[in-house]
Design an enzyme around this catalytic site. Structure first.
Site, PDB file in Angstrom:
ATOM      1  N   ASP A   1      14.015  37.950  33.775  1.00 41.77           N
ATOM      2  CA  ASP A   1      13.431  38.693  34.896  1.00 41.77           C
ATOM      3  C   ASP A   1      13.962  38.217  36.244  1.00 41.77           C
ATOM      4  O   ASP A   1      13.702  38.819  37.277  1.00 41.77           O
ATOM      5  CB  ASP A   1      11.895  38.595  34.865  1.00 41.77           C
ATOM      6  CG  ASP A   1      11.415  37.152  34.801  1.00 41.77           C
ATOM      7  OD1 ASP A   1      12.149  36.257  35.287  1.00 41.77           O
ATOM      8  OD2 ASP A   1      10.315  36.902  34.270  1.00 41.77           O
TER       9      ASP A   1
ATOM     10  N   ASP B   1      22.291  34.347  22.489  1.00 41.21           N
ATOM     11  CA  ASP B   1      21.234  33.570  21.875  1.00 41.21           C
ATOM     12  C   ASP B   1      21.368  32.125  22.358  1.00 41.21           C
ATOM     13  O   ASP B   1      22.425  31.511  22.218  1.00 41.21           O
ATOM     14  CB  ASP B   1      21.393  33.634  20.359  1.00 41.21           C
ATOM     15  CG  ASP B   1      20.169  33.092  19.657  1.00 41.21           C
ATOM     16  OD1 ASP B   1      19.352  33.909  19.226  1.00 41.21           O
ATOM     17  OD2 ASP B   1      20.021  31.851  19.561  1.00 41.21           O
TER      18      ASP B   1
ATOM     19  N   ASP C   1      12.625  28.609  29.823  1.00 39.86           N
ATOM     20  CA  ASP C   1      11.479  29.508  29.999  1.00 39.86           C
ATOM     21  C   ASP C   1      11.437  30.519  28.859  1.00 39.86           C
ATOM     22  O   ASP C   1      11.592  31.717  29.075  1.00 39.86           O
ATOM     23  CB  ASP C   1      11.616  30.208  31.367  1.00 39.86           C
ATOM     24  CG  ASP C   1      10.335  30.935  31.769  1.00 39.86           C
ATOM     25  OD1 ASP C   1       9.295  30.718  31.119  1.00 39.86           O
ATOM     26  OD2 ASP C   1      10.386  31.732  32.718  1.00 39.86           O
TER      27      ASP C   1
ATOM     28  N   GLN D   1      13.177  43.467  21.516  1.00 37.49           N
ATOM     29  CA  GLN D   1      11.768  43.482  21.876  1.00 37.49           C
ATOM     30  C   GLN D   1      11.379  44.812  22.505  1.00 37.49           C
ATOM     31  O   GLN D   1      12.224  45.630  22.839  1.00 37.49           O
ATOM     32  CB  GLN D   1      11.467  42.346  22.858  1.00 37.49           C
ATOM     33  CG  GLN D   1      12.372  42.372  24.082  1.00 37.49           C
ATOM     34  CD  GLN D   1      12.443  41.028  24.785  1.00 37.49           C
ATOM     35  OE1 GLN D   1      11.662  40.143  24.514  1.00 37.49           O
ATOM     36  NE2 GLN D   1      13.374  40.891  25.700  1.00 37.49           N
TER      37      GLN D   1
ATOM     38  N   ASP E   1      20.064  34.856  28.793  1.00 42.55           N
ATOM     39  CA  ASP E   1      18.932  35.586  28.202  1.00 42.55           C
ATOM     40  C   ASP E   1      19.469  36.445  27.073  1.00 42.55           C
ATOM     41  O   ASP E   1      20.511  37.073  27.183  1.00 42.55           O
ATOM     42  CB  ASP E   1      18.233  36.454  29.253  1.00 42.55           C
ATOM     43  CG  ASP E   1      16.901  36.996  28.734  1.00 42.55           C
ATOM     44  OD1 ASP E   1      15.853  36.550  29.232  1.00 42.55           O
ATOM     45  OD2 ASP E   1      16.911  37.867  27.820  1.00 42.55           O
TER      46      ASP E   1
END
Ligand SMILES: Cc1cc2nc3c(=O)[nH]c(=O)nc-3n(C[C@H](O)[C@H](O)[C@H](O)COP(=O)(O)OP(=O)(O)OC[C@H]3O[C@@H](n4cnc5c(N)ncnc54)[C@H](O)[C@@H]3O)c2cc1C
Lengths: 530, 505
Positions: B293, B347, B365, B239, B313
């Site tokens: 985060d 993943d 999330d 990303q 993540d």
């Protein structure tokens, strides 16, 4: 303005437009790796021309299966289920699976041929049972409907069509066609829906998978072509026939054409009836599972070339490429799970009797195109099956579609093309003379309009030509009585191959294999007389 | 300077000009295909427009009656600037120009006209120095060779080694250099020449600067898509991560979508974690999926009963950033470096498949289900797998987009969880930078409605928390299809619901 400069620039414009993406396509192409994959041509020629030596060893087994496609593997599995574990299977190629074999590289597994199975209907309990045993069906809901393992159901979006410069969702044409065209297509599909639930005068469904379990109502067996005039509909019907039979609708029997649309009566608790199951390796996943159960009893790289009946059994001569010798296999029963034109040759002088060598087989080209990243395109996002409206190919299936990774990156596209421009023999000859570069260029050119700049993303292209890919249900093959006669055992030699079912489908191969295994055991137990 | 060397120099500039002219054309065509797609169409129209603009240019040259040399120098400078900066300009403006095509073809027209002026002007400058026969032959030969060189250089050297932005700056520099050279050869040494020389040198410096800064041009082009100053931007394989900051408000954008604003993220994260976790005073093992985060982890660590948090993540770049960037570490309280936390970069789908841990609580999330790949992380198949890593009696919470804007999408998540065999408790909260936001709490058995909130919260108290579970009529349940791998109903609801907002101002 300088006239020469002008011509130069014009020539440049033409050259650039001609090359597609950028003027440096040739360099890009040179970078693309790959080659021709597939059967050992030398072995094939020797099989045809009889160049194998006499046997130098003898082995025995109770049941010898020849051919490790789905039919052969299903034979072995059913023998195990019936408690007859003493069997052996000889397969010509290194990999098992035949038309359902698959490959893998660093990016993904991918199919070399067959890639999906529709939900089996009530006429194919053998397939349902197999799916239960393999964990494809994981349970039943309160209504008794099978619950399919969600990962194996084809993920959404299932299909898209490239037409008029953009991708549309679904493959039934609906963009930019007139209201009348749309009505015709809808009327056709509605009619097929009716046929799907209709039954003949013997109470059986008009069209079933396997085909042999369809109604024998003569009014329907005599069915000839219904006139469909709409060009869009025509394209769609052609697409479907080429997809299933490797030949356009004008070459297959009308019965077979309708069968495509009207024979699927599967159902599931967690999917609509028209859903399909598929894997990154295509039906290679099923072949792999069947092979896993068979273990050491499968002998690859072995060309069986002669079958003879003996007292109390049969004998098969086979060239073992690994050991470089011919072995005489003695067995109480032999199952020939190979196409009939191959079986005819093995059986010797009278092998072709009864029309065993008369089937028509459609040649195919399948290419696996490995890409650094998903190819860009306008319109609907990538689907599992991606069809090109204006193309001799059927488009491609995305092997990574069933992957669960959140961020798709590199991918493999399995590109399919029935070689049906000429008659099968002619197309086969032309295809066998074509080099890899020529396939590569054709594929890149074909994918260019729907995916601008795709050549830059392609890492490799592996091509495989199936000379005799699928039995083609030309008029007569299905119901003139030939098939039924050919499927009958000749003494201790049994036959099991999808071509005997009439159509090249997973279900046909599976049911043929199960039937042959049951016949063998019945003979064994003396339930059927010699 | 001898007449002979002057001639040679001028002929050499024909060569350079021809090369530059074709390079601009190729740059424009390539860029148009990059940005607009359909390369055959783009190349054909770009070349068409360019050719006719050149025609206009040479036609215009007929109106020039004197001062060819001066005009030629001016044209060189102009081509250098416009052509040289064209690709940088197009890249930067692509995201903003209301009609990018007008801009593109405008630029092509300008450059084409200028390039069309060049050769006729030069012919006239040279006509007194050469015999007409020779003149035409030589000029055309150099022109031809220059064009040939460009057509070879461009694909083989320029694009692969320099890139488009740098290539056009380079050729801009060459054009200006030709202008300066002409000035030197033909100039009268007067005031005009002197001042033009200064102009030329300044242009050279500017184009040189552009050449050197090409790497950053793409970053700038991004800057303008965000209203606040970008303080960090990096592309990971997964990303584009962008941080902006204005007046103490730190914002994280992933692929251009706002993830949080430091002003009100506490509302989002307190609501994400505590309404569920505070009902499990004995929870020890907690799983977080997504949320690299570390802000959800920060909230989880407030519960002293939690011994161990596993954060999964996908993107190592995210977790690395939120462990090392000072501002971000201050925001998440250094949660990712806590000894109670294990960070895994994997993943989620495949990680769960292999996981052997059993968790008492999980926080899911993920980014909103805006495409089919993300949609898979919201399916019955996913929740069934997740159920397998939960301890008996455990629960998990799923961030479920906005029940106000994407009402069907929100209730579809709830429906999917029920179809996977869970009891659900949907709730929602108001986060100013996001709007009304929703979550669904899921468990195998109903969970007691008692909240053991940790101290130090800014937003939640027991009463507020209990109130989150009530839905007013405009956000209340609507019937939906559960989201499965084979129907992806959620992505469809999500797209349709958000499209409605996007079209109504
Ligand atoms: C390109 C392509 C795509 C297809 N896609 C689908 C699909 O999506 N879904 C579907 O249902 N069907 C599909 N099919 C049809 C497919 O043929 C059947 O599904 C099924 O796999 C056929 O199995 P089989 O065992 O009957 O035949 P085969 O696969 O032909 O098996 C015969 C086996 O015998 C071996 N053999 C041949 N000669 C010898 C010898 N002398 N000695 C030893 N072994 C020998 C062969 O190597 C082969 O392994 C596709 C076919 C092709 C060609």
């Amino acid at each position: 303005m300088n006239p020469r400069r002008r011509t130069f620039l014009k020539a440049g414009a033409v050259a650039v437009a001609g090359f597609g993406a950028f003027p440096f396509v040739p360099r890009t192409r040179a970078r693309i790796a790959g080659g021709m994959a597939g059967p050992d041509a030398g072995l094939g020629h020797r099989f045809r021309d009889g160049g194998f030596p006499e046997p130098s060893a003898t082995e025995s087994t109770n049941v010898l299966v020849v051919g490790g496609g789905i039919a052969g593997l299903a034979t072995g599995r059913e023998l195990d289920r019936l408690g007859r574990r003493d069997w052996k299977l000889l397969e010509l190629e290194n990999e098992l699976g035949g038309n359902a074999s698959s490959g893998r590289n660093a990016v993904s597994e991918f199919p070399w041929g067959a890639h999906y199975v529709p939900l089996p209907g009530p006429e194919a309990p053998e397939v349902t049972t197999l799916f239960e045993e393999l964990g494809v069906i994981v349970g039943r809901d309160p209504r008794g409907l099978p619950v399919y393992r969600e990962e194996y159901l084809c993920h959404d979006p299932q299909e898209r069509l490239f037409v008029d410069g953009r991708w549309q969702e679904g493959i039934v044409p609906h963009f930019g066609i007139g209201a009348r065209e749309r009505l015709r297509i809808e009327a056709f599909l509605a009619r097929m829906g009716e046929l799907r639930s209709a039954r003949g005068n013997d109470g059986k469904p008009l069209f079933a998978v396997p085909a042999d379990r369809s109604s024998r109502d003569p009014a329907w067996l005599a069915l000839d072509r219904e006139g469909f005039v709409s060009p869009e509909l025509r394209w769609y019907v052609d697409y479907c026939c080429r997809d299933d039979f490797g030949a356009a609708s004008d070459r297959v029997a009308a019965w077979a054409g309708l069968h495509y649309f009207a024979a699927r009566r599967g159902s599931a608790a967690n999917a609509p009836g028209h859903a399909v199951v598929t894997w990154p390796a295509g039906n290679g996943w099923i072949a792999g599972r069947l092979r896993g159960g068979a273990g050491e009893r499968c002998v690859p790289r072995t060309a069986a070339f002669r079958v003879t009946e003996t007292d109390g059994g049969a004998e098969v001569w086979a060239w073992h490429a690994g050991a470089a010798r011919t072995v005489r296999h003695r067995a109480r029963h032999v199952v020939l799970a190979v196409p009939q034109f191959v079986a005819a040759r093995m059986l010797g002088p009278d092998g072709a009797a009864g029309g065993r060598a008369s089937g028509v087989y459609s040649p195919w080209m399948v290419a696996n195109v490995t890409l650094r990243s998903m190819p860009p395109g306008r319109g609907a996002p990538p689907a599992w099956d991606n069809v090109l409206r204006e193309s001799r190919s059927l488009g491609y299936v995305m092997a990574t579609h069933q992957s669960l990774d959140a961020v798709p990156r590199a991918t493999v596209l399995t590109y399919y093309q029935p070689l049906d421009e000429g008659l099968p023999a002619e197309s086969r000859r032309v295809a066998s003379g074509r080099g890899w570069e020529s396939w590569r260029d054709q594929i890149l050119a074909d994918l260019g309009p729907s995916h601008p700049g795709i050549a830059d993303l392609v890492e490799r292209i592996d091509v495989r030509v199936w000379g005799h890919g699928m039995i083609c249900p030309v008029p007569g093959w299905l119901w003139d009585g030939r098939r039924g006669a050919l499927a009958k055992p000749r003494g201790r030699v049994h036959f099991a191959h999808s071509d005997l079912g009439g159509m090249s489908l997973f279900e046909e191969a599976c049911v043929q294999g199960v039937r042959a295994a049951r016949d063998v055991v019945a003979r064994w137990e003396g339930k059927i007389d010699a | 300077m001898t007449d002979r060397s002057t001639r040679l120099l001028l002929l050499a500039s024909v060569f350079v000009i021809a090369t530059c002219g074709l390079v601009y054309e190729l740059v424009a065509g390539t860029l148009a295909s990059y940005l607009l797609g359909d390369s055959v169409l783009q190349f054909s129209t770009v070349i068409g427009v360019y050719l006719s603009a050149m025609g206009v240019g040479s036609w215009l040259s007929g109106f020039v009656s004197r001062g060819e040399a001066r005009l030629f120098v001016r044209v060189q400078f102009l081509v250098g600037v416009v052509g040289g900066s064209s690709s940088a300009l197009l890249f930067v403006l692509f995201a903003h120009a209301a009609s990018f095509r007008v801009l593109l073809y405008g630029l092509i027209l300008v450059v084409g006209i200028l390039v069309g002026l060049e050769i006729p002007l030069l012919l006239r400058i040279l006509k007194d120095r050469l015999e007409f026969k020779d003149l035409v032959a030589r000029v055309f030969t150099f022109d031809y060779i220059g064009a040939l060189l460009a057509s070879l250089l461009f694909p083989l050297v320029l694009v692969p080694h320099l890139g488009l932005v740098r290539s056009s700056f380079l050729f801009g520099i060459l054009n200006v250099a030709v202008g300066l050279l002409t000035l030197r050869v033909l100039g009268d040494g007067g005031r005009w020449s002197a001042s033009m020389r200064v102009v030329g040198l300044v242009l050279l410096a500017l184009l040189g600067g552009g050449f050197a800064a090409s790497g950053r041009i793409l970053a700038w082009s991004e800057q303008s898509t965000f209203s606040d100053p970008v303080i960090f931007a990096r592309s990971s394989p997964y990303q584009r991560i962008v941080l902006t900051r204005a007046a103490g408000d730190l914002r994280l954008h992933l692929n251009g979508n706002l993830q949080f604003s430091s002003r009100d993220e506490y509302r989002y994260h307190e609501a994400l974690v505590h309404p569920g976790l505070a009902r499990f005073p004995r929870a020890r093992e907690v799983l977080v999926l997504g949320g690299g985060d570390g802000l959800a982890v920060r909230e989880i660590l407030r519960h002293d009963n939690v011994r161990h948090v596993v954060l999964v993540d996908l993107d190592p770049e995210m977790t690395r950033l939120f462990r090392s960037q000072e501002l971000l570490v201050r925001l998440n309280g250094g949660s990712l470096d806590s000894p109670r936390v294990t960070v895994v970069n994997a993943d989620a789908f495949s990680w769960i498949e292999g996981a052997t841990n059993r968790f008492d609580f999980a926080v899911v999330d993920f980014p909103d289900p805006s495409n089919y790949s993300l949609g898979k992380l919201y399916t019955t198949a996913f929740y069934e797998r997740l159920g397998r890593v939960l301890a008996p009696g455990a629960a998990f919470v799923v961030q479920s987009t906005s029940p106000l804007v994407a009402r069907r999408a929100f209730w579809c998540v709830d429906e999917t969880l029920r179809a996977s065999g869970f009891v659900t408790e949907p709730y929602h909260v108001y986060v100013p930078s996001f709007g009304e936001w929703g979550y669904v709490l899921a468990s195998r058995e109903p969970v007691p409605f008692r909240f053991h909130l940790p101290p130090g919260l800014r937003f939640l108290d027991p009463e507020t928390t209990a109130g989150l579970f009530r839905f007013p009529p405009d956000m209340d349940r609507v019937p939906t299809e559960p989201n499965r791998l084979n129907n992806q109903s959620l992505v469809r609801y999500f797209e349709e619901d958000w499209a409605k907002v996007a079209t109504t101002p």
